[in-house]
Design a protein around this motif. Structure first.
Motif, PDB file in Angstrom:
ATOM      1  N   GLU A  79       4.826 -12.045   4.062  1.00  0.00           N
ATOM      2  CA  GLU A  79       3.674 -13.166   3.626  1.00  0.00           C
ATOM      3  C   GLU A  79       2.034 -12.388   2.702  1.00  0.00           C
ATOM      4  O   GLU A  79       1.793 -13.234   1.800  1.00  0.00           O
ATOM      5  N   THR A  80       1.791 -11.843   3.320  1.00  0.00           N
ATOM      6  CA  THR A  80       0.154 -10.800   2.709  1.00  0.00           C
ATOM      7  C   THR A  80       0.520 -10.561   1.080  1.00  0.00           C
ATOM      8  O   THR A  80      -0.696 -11.364   0.622  1.00  0.00           O
ATOM      9  N   LEU A  81       1.574 -10.199   0.889  1.00  0.00           N
ATOM     10  CA  LEU A  81       2.176  -9.787   0.206  1.00  0.00           C
ATOM     11  C   LEU A  81       2.810 -10.922  -0.633  1.00  0.00           C
ATOM     12  O   LEU A  81       2.575 -11.282  -1.828  1.00  0.00           O
ATOM     13  N   LEU A  82       3.997 -11.149  -0.720  1.00  0.00           N
ATOM     14  CA  LEU A  82       4.536 -11.570  -1.092  1.00  0.00           C
ATOM     15  C   LEU A  82       4.547 -13.306  -1.804  1.00  0.00           C
ATOM     16  O   LEU A  82       4.410 -13.836  -2.510  1.00  0.00           O
ATOM     17  N   ALA A 130      -6.271  -9.635  -6.222  1.00  0.00           N
ATOM     18  CA  ALA A 130      -5.857  -9.402  -4.221  1.00  0.00           C
ATOM     19  C   ALA A 130      -4.904  -8.743  -4.012  1.00  0.00           C
ATOM     20  O   ALA A 130      -5.152  -8.352  -3.458  1.00  0.00           O
ATOM     21  N   CYS A 131      -3.808  -9.144  -4.857  1.00  0.00           N
ATOM     22  CA  CYS A 131      -2.636  -8.821  -4.586  1.00  0.00           C
ATOM     23  C   CYS A 131      -2.709  -7.893  -4.268  1.00  0.00           C
ATOM     24  O   CYS A 131      -2.409  -6.502  -3.133  1.00  0.00           O
ATOM     25  N   LEU A 132      -2.708  -6.293  -4.892  1.00  0.00           N
ATOM     26  CA  LEU A 132      -3.685  -5.432  -5.770  1.00  0.00           C
ATOM     27  C   LEU A 132      -4.923  -4.517  -4.687  1.00  0.00           C
ATOM     28  O   LEU A 132      -3.599  -3.501  -4.282  1.00  0.00           O
ATOM     29  N   ALA A 133      -5.146  -5.317  -4.054  1.00  0.00           N
ATOM     30  CA  ALA A 133      -5.837  -4.773  -2.585  1.00  0.00           C
ATOM     31  C   ALA A 133      -5.315  -4.706  -1.757  1.00  0.00           C
ATOM     32  O   ALA A 133      -5.284  -3.451  -0.742  1.00  0.00           O
ATOM     33  N   ARG A 134      -4.678  -5.348  -1.531  1.00  0.00           N
ATOM     34  CA  ARG A 134      -3.558  -5.337   0.079  1.00  0.00           C
ATOM     35  C   ARG A 134      -2.698  -4.243  -0.373  1.00  0.00           C
ATOM     36  O   ARG A 134      -2.025  -3.317   0.808  1.00  0.00           O
TER      37      ARG A 134
END
Lengths: 1062, 213
Positions: A79-82, A130-134
């Motif tokens: 979830e965090t990514l997708l 944000a995605c890149l950070a994760r």
């Protein structure tokens, strides 16, 4: 490209589904994914596989799309990514719908558009960031902490570091730009195109994306993720469990790596699509104008990027699969991160003719043939594909000839389509390898720039048995062969820099050959012809000898000069060579002994007739046999005595001989020379002769033995051949010798690679020369043209003259200045003129022929000779004058001495006394010219009469040209005549009875040194058409004065003698 | 263009016999349009048509003084013909002439054509050399002989015509009969020369036509 059709089709609002599809394309995912997903996904894949996605918008409106989205989210649980990833799409879609209304107001100002675009960009970027950070926190950071210990792992880790670098760069760039615009957003309302930084800084963005994906692909190819997930580090192990919670379905190791693969590329890739969508929207609302153009082109670039990414990933997967399927033996040798498989004979069957390879692999840099456990690889930069089977062993109907430097083989396909695909792929791969850039061309694209150039520049080491075995060649190639400029280097230090043609040295080249025993090199700067030295060259041998001359078939042949500069036994040979040895007519100067040999040679030995001149002025002619003197000869001694018979090299008489002394005594007998006892003889001394015949004392050597046509043939032959070969520009130096400037530069530096043409103010390109020849072949401008040509160091005729000058000086300068060689030298100069005229005619003939004009009918030899003497001889004479005049001076030494004494006697006479003495009729005396000052008596005045004529005659020595000398003579006469006319106060035509005494007066007052030499030089070298004419008459008159002055002296002497004895 | 044949002629004879006057007279009536350069009266040229050829006389004067005799070989070398001039009023000059003939026979060019000119025939009343002596002498050496007057232009043309015919005797137009020492002239050449000129030098037709050909 077939594996990712979606990439090319811009599906509105369906990007997410496409993303799912992307996952499905990978066969590895196929199985795994299908275990967990719901029915919708199954269906999706089903449809996709059948290619039913033609109009997905209709079919997947509403529920299907939503369902699949949900299912996928469930499926991946990341979830965090997708979810974020999904969000983009959702938001994107929503926005798109909402903005559909907005889009009606297209007339809105740019400000508005920009504002909207900026807002949506910021939104997209925020999510992406944000995605890149994760990604960084969850994947990169933990993986970076777990550096593996094994070799393979370390290499992969390096790649991962690189990937991280690219990732960070991408992230930083996004963050940075986002922040700047965000800031602006909060403070200002107005926006401009600069704010859409993905457009404004498009290049930067594009290149970072490209780099990221290229690095990513490299990592994929080497199975980086598989290795990474297996990492043994504690940190990773711990982290892995955390990660697993997110990636629940990927319980096995393999699925773990797959998940990593996905999460590291997918968001980025999708983000590019976001950009495209965003820009497209912006583009739609923009009105025509520069801004629109900029945005349009930016869209194009991003679309290209999108397709690039998908191809890079496809290739990476394709290659990765190959490495997996091949044994370690091959992968160890072949697997390189950057290498990509482009085609495989397993996919697209083709077979190689030679060594029955079982598999052919086309990579982006090499072509590999696999047979059993071994393989052969060919660098694509040196691979040529020939479909037109031009050679005998035709590659069959569907064959392609593959040409590489040392091997040529045929790839045969089963059908023409297969052949065409391979041919295209090969050529594209070669072209890209040559360009050093991948560009993923569209299939079938042809035309300009799509074919690889057949001329290449590359380095290659020859391995197979051949002339170049173990040599490395760096330079230009053409169809598998060195062709153009290049350098060959052997391991033993030998190297060759120069022109190549079809695999062989051809043209100019410089070759260094190490000498066996010493640490020195022989340096050849020479012309090559089909792999062998031919034509003019300079060789500087490591032993201080230098050869400048012609070569043929790698050996010295033709005219050449070999000079030894070493302190030990210095010498210089100028002459003919055959088969690397001195053969034929040549001149050898022994600088130690101060001797010069002029004669014939056989295999490096003096052999046949030869003349030897020595420093002391002694000169002899003999027959030689293998360096030994045989038979009898004639020895001409400095004191005018002559010895005929046998004598040794140190000039002692042996055996029968005849010694004629200068005073006329002749000693005939047998000579012996026992050591310590001096010369002994037994014979008859004849004292009856008054004086030795001039024919003996002034004997001329070498005339019969070395006919002038046989001297320096090697020089003429090259020029003749040059003309016969059609005067090709590129062959010019090979035939006529280097341009002077060029050879100077060559001497300056051994590293200097290629000839550079020196610049004179006139162009001496062969074609220009021929053109000019035609323009100036009328007699008027011919003279000045030839003068210019003969002075030039670049014109063939100038070069010919230069070569002849060198040969002439080698023979007659220095110790060669011996009066017994006068006729040889004089004949030679005349013959040069004749030959130069012949070559001029040859060139002209050729030039006219090339212009399509019919050359004038050949003129007969006599006229041609006349031209040579009247036109050419005066022009070339200055080059030979010093040596030639010296010979004339020596020849006429005695006469000139006598004449000088006569002149000295006459110079004591005052003018009137001299006029009286010479029987000049009184009424012709220019008494008016005798102006008196006080204390002077008219009878004592000197050097006043006929002053103008005297001064004119004195100019005789100021020129070397016989024509000009004769003109001076004529002017002298005119001065005499005008003086006389002034005296008698009417035109007076002088009969010889009057003229001769007057001329004698002028000659005796002019006091010209070496007048005998002057007269004879003029007579020998003047235009033969003058014979019997006015100039001949004048010259004869002058000569008779010269003779008379000598005789006066003799008479005086005799009279003295008589008076004394009486 | 007609071919030009060059003919070197040298003048020998004592000072004052009128060597250069004869040449000056000969050259005066110029056939040439363009006058060739000369060296005073010492070197002159004249071009004369002969058959279908042009003959260019290159006439070299020599110094007549006794002291310069030894220089003469330089001048007469290469000459096709020599004109030896004497003064009919001076016996001495005829003696000198004989010396010249002797020298030419010994040292002169082979086959040199000799022409003897007895100048100053306008002064025949103070003549010292009889015409008969000269004729007989000339006959004995196979030379052309004429008495001339440079002053009155007598026989000057004829003298040079004779030389011209003699020098071309190897050509097809004329041949020299060695037995009777007469010139055989083809009718063509005779026509070209004008009938008047030929008999003055020759007379009659030779019967030994084949003797030397």
């Amino acid at each position: 490209m077939g594996s990712c059709p979606g990439a090319e089709k811009p599906w509105d609002g369906c990007s997410f589904v496409l993303s799912a599809m992307r996952l499905l394309c990978s066969p590895a995912l196929y199985g795994k994914v299908l275990l967990g997903p719901g029915k919708a996904l199954l269906q999706l894949s089903f449809y996709w596989k059948r290619g039913l996605f033609c109009s997905p918008t209709d079919e997947y409106q509403g529920s299907a799309q939503a369902q699949s989205y949900k299912n996928l989210c469930l499926l991946l649980r990341a979830e965090t990514l997708l979810v974020k990833l999904g969000n983009h799409h959702c938001f994107g879609d929503h926005e798109a719908k909402e903005e559909g209304d907005v889009a009606e107001a297209r007339c809105k100002k740019w400000d508005m558009c920009a504002a909207e675009a900026t807002t949506s960009l910021l939104q997209v970027e925020e999510n992406f960031s944000a995605c890149l950070a994760r990604m960084d926190a969850l994947i990169f950071k933990p993986l970076l902490q777990s550096e593996p210990s094994d070799q393979k792992g370390k290499e992969n880790f390096k790649l991962f570091l690189l990937l991280n670098d690219q990732f960070q760069a991408l992230w930083n760039l996004t963050e940075e730009n986002y922040r700047i615009v965000k800031q602006k957003c909060s403070t200002s309302e107005s926006f401009c195109i600069q704010d859409i930084y993905i457009v404004w800084k498009g290049d930067l963005f594009l290149s970072l994306y490209i780099q990221y994906f290229v690095t990513f692909a490299n990592y994929v190819v080497v199975h980086g993720f598989e290795h990474a997930t297996k990492s043994k580090s504690e940190a990773w192990k711990h982290h892995k469990t955390v990660l697993k919670q997110f990636l629940t379905d990927f319980t096995t190791e393999t699925s773990m790596s797959l998940a990593l693969y996905t999460v590291l590329h997918k968001p980025v890739r999708d983000h590019v699509e976001q950009y495209i969508l965003l820009l497209n929207k912006l583009n739609e609302v923009l009105q025509e104008g520069s801004e629109k153009d900029i945005v349009t082109s930016a869209v194009k670039e991003y679309v290209k990027l999108k397709s690039f990414i998908s191809q890079v990933l496809d290739e990476a997967c394709f290659t990765k699969t190959l490495w997996k399927s091949l044994g370690y033996k091959f992968t160890d040798m072949l697997c390189v991160p950057e290498r990509r498989l482009l085609e495989d004979s397993k996919n697209l069957p083709i077979s190689a003719s030679t060594n029955r390879s079982d598999r052919i692999l086309l990579f982006d840099d090499v072509l590999v043939l696999i047979q059993g456990n071994s393989f052969q690889s060919f660098d694509l930069k040196l691979v040529w594909v020939d479909e037109t089977c031009r050679e005998k062993s035709a590659p069959g109907p569907y064959g392609l000839r593959i040409i590489t430097p040392e091997e040529t083989f045929v790839l045969s396909a089963k059908d023409p389509q297969m052949k065409a695909v391979w041919q295209w792929k090969l050529n594209q791969a070669i072209r890209q390898a040559l360009n050093g850039k991948r560009d993923f061309p569209l299939w079938g694209k042809t035309g300009e720039g799509t074919e690889p150039s057949s001329c290449r520049f590359f380095t290659y080491v020859f391995r197979l048995e051949s002339k170049f075995k173990n040599a490395s060649y760096e330079g230009e190639w053409h169809w598998g062969k060195p062709h153009g400029k290049g350098t060959l280097k052997w391991r033993d230090g030998r190297n060759h820099v120069g022109d190549f043609k079809e695999g062989l040295e051809h043209g100019f080249g410089i070759c260094l050959v190490p000498r066996r025993s010493e640490d020195r090199y022989d340096c050849y700067k020479c012309h090559w012809y089909e792999g062998k030295m031919r034509g003019y060259g300079i060789c500087e041998y490591g032993n201080d000898m230098v050869y400048k001359g012609y070569f043929k078939d790698d050996v010295r042949q033709g005219f050449g000069i070999l000079e030894n500069f070493s302190a030990e036994h210095p010498f210089k040979y100028t002459g003919q060579w055959e088969n690397d040895k001195k053969n034929g007519y040549g001149v050898w100067e022994d600088k130690d002994r101060g001797e010069r040999y002029i004669g014939t040679w056989l295999d490096d030995h003096r052999h046949g007739q030869g003349i030897v001149v020595t420093q002391s002025g002694v000169c002899y002619q003999r027959t030689f046999h293998a360096d030994k003197m045989v038979g009898s000869g004639i020895l001409l001694l400095e004191d005018d005595s002559v010895y005929e018979g046998n004598f040794t090299q140190d000039l002692t008489f042996v055996g029968k001989g005849k010694l004629s002394f200068a005073n006329g005594f002749i000693l005939e007998g047998t000579f012996t020379n026992k050591s310590g006892q001096g010369l002994q003889t037994q014979g008859i001394l004849n004292t009856s002769n008054e004086q030795l015949d001039e024919r003996i004392t002034k004997a001329q050597l070498g005339l019969k033995e070395f006919p002038v046509e046989k001297r320096w043939k090697g020089i003429y032959d090259q020029f003749l051949e040059f003309i016969h070969s059609g005067c090709k520009e590129e062959m010019e130096e090979s035939f006529t010798g280097f341009h002077i400037q060029t050879s100077k530069e060559l001497r300056k530096s051994q590293e200097y690679l290629f000839c550079q043409r020196g610049t004179e103010d006139v162009s001496w390109k062969t074609e220009d020369i021929l053109e000019e020849l035609v323009q100036h072949h009328e007699l008027g401008s011919l003279q000045s043209y030839l003068e210019k040509a003969l002075k030039s160091s670049l014109h063939p005729l100038g070069k010919l003259l230069k070569a002849l000058t060198i040969a002439f000086q080698a023979t007659y300068s220095g110790i060669g200045a011996n009066r017994h060689l006068l006729t040889m030298a004089q004949e030679e100069v005349k013959y040069y003129a004749k030959k130069i005229w012949e070559f001029y005619q040859g060139l002209l003939h050729l030039a006219l022929e090339q212009k399509g004009q019919l050359p004038a009918k050949c003129v007969d030899g006599e006229v041609s000779d006349q031209k040579a003497y009247s036109v050419v001889l005066p022009l070339i004479l200055p080059c030979f004058y010093p040596e030639l005049f010296m010979l004339y001076m020596l020849y006429h030494e005695r006469e000139d001495d006598l004449y000088c004494q006569g002149i000295v006697d006459l110079s004591l006479f005052p003018d009137i006394k001299l006029l009286e003495f010479l029987d000049v009729q009184k009424h012709l005396w220019p008494l008016k010219d005798l102006t008196l000052t006080t204390n002077q008596r008219r009878s004592l005045i000197k050097d006043k009469c006929f002053l103008s004529a005297t001064e004119c005659l004195q100019k005789l020595i100021t020129t070397v040209d016989p024509r000009e000398k004769l003109l001076i003579l004529q002017k002298t006469y005119e001065e005499i005549e005008s003086t006389v006319s002034r005296v008698v106060e009417k035109d007076y035509k002088l009969p010889m009875d009057d003229l001769l005494p007057l001329l004698m007066y002028v000659v005796s007052r002019a006091k010209i040194q070496h007048l005998g030499a002057e007269i004879h030089l003029i007579r020998d070298l003047m235009d033969p058409t003058n014979q019997g004419g006015l100039y001949d008459f004048l010259l004869t008159a002058l000569e008779s004065c010269y003779e008379h002055i000598q005789r006066m002296r003799l008479h005086q002497r005799e009279n003295c003698h008589v008076t004394r004895t009486s | 263009m007609m071919a030009i044949r060059e003919l070197k002629v040298c003048l020998l004879g004592d000072t004052g016999v009128g060597k250069s006057s004869i040449v000056c007279r000969f050259v005066q009536d110029h056939f040439d349009h363009n006058i060739s350069p000369t060296i005073g009266a010492s070197f002159m040229t004249k071009t004369v048509p002969c058959g279908n050829e042009l003959h260019k006389f290159l006439i070299w004067d020599t110094a007549g003084q006794e002291r310069f005799h030894s220089l003469a070989p330089m001048y007469y070398r290469g000459s096709a013909a020599a004109v030896i001039v004497y003064d009919i009023t001076k016996q001495d000059s005829f003696h000198t002439l004989k010396k010249w003939v002797k020298e030419l026979k010994e040292h002169g060019p082979e086959n040199i054509v000799m022409a003897i000119a007895g100048n100053k025939c306008d002064l025949s009343d103070i003549r010292e050399v009889p015409m008969k002596d000269a004729k007989e002498y000339a006959e004995s050496i196979g030379a052309i002989v004429v008495e001339t007057s440079a002053k009155n232009a007598v026989n000057i043309e004829e003298l040079f015509q004779g030389i011209m015919i003699r020098t071309v005797c190897s050509s097809s137009l004329a041949s020299w009969c060695w037995l009777c020492r007469r010139l055989l002239v083809s009718s063509e050449l005779a026509a070209g020369l004008g009938h008047a000129a030929v008999p003055a030098v020759l007379g009659g037709v030779c019967l030994h036509r084949d003797s030397r050909l």
